[in-house]
Design an enzyme around this catalytic site. Sequence first.
Site: not given
Length: 275
Positions: A107, A186
């Site tokens: 992430h 992302e």
Amino acid sequence: MSNQYKHRQKLVAANLKMNFDHLETTFYVQKLAWLLDDAAHDYTKVEVIVLPGFTSLRSVQTLVDADKLEIQYGSQDVSSYKKGAYTGDVSAKQLAKLGVSYSLIAHTERRNYYNEDDNLMMLKATRALEENIKPILCIGELDEEPRQSPDFEYLFKQLTPIIKRINSVGKQGVIPFLENVIIAYEPRWAVSNGKTCTPEYIQEVMTGLRKKIIEELGEEAAYRIRLVYGGSVNLNSIGNLIIQDEVDGVLVGKAALDAENFAKMIKVINKVLSS
Ligand code: PGA
């Protein structure tokens, strides 16, 4: 592009980050399940995944098993090692015992605060896959400010190890591997700050990524991989994002912390997909 291989299931995931303790998480999952039951949510059309902190996973497992919930759950990270003297790590095997179906990997916050890179991402993905946990591999530019157009050179560099790994398992093994891989775009500038990407921008990124995978692996393989977006998705933006052809799902952080709001977002998805 031909759509003959295109039967990917959409997904929506709540990344709870480091917010709830195990009691709060249990309450959250229970409430979400009730709200979605009320809305007659069809989990076979849109998968719903909750990604709580490690300390909540056992409680979520107990709840999901006892109430036979269709909500799936996953971890926010996984160790790159299998077992042994790695203080603080949590292995894929330990997670599998807790019924974890997904693992978020690399992430942007892990990359930013813990210097995680693409090599580590692939090691972790391999560990997850060995235990039948589906990796959600996060890629995206690291710019702090919104970009005018995607940096495909950078994105393809991140995509390469994923493609290489897929190639290395050979044609026979390709399809099961691909069906279990999710790539999450992302971009750092869009995460946790309200500056979401436009639907057109995301569609451009996803189309570019899938074209690249087609070039490398062919259409059948490329159409199996689910491409999802994460970054400040909210109740207002989710409908227009999820209807984009190449967007197979969304990861939601802040806006998912309130179960009612998250359930409303899922209802919007159901509405736009059925209209
Ligand atoms: P955000 O987080 O929705 O709060 O930007 C998304 C994510 O980190 O996956």
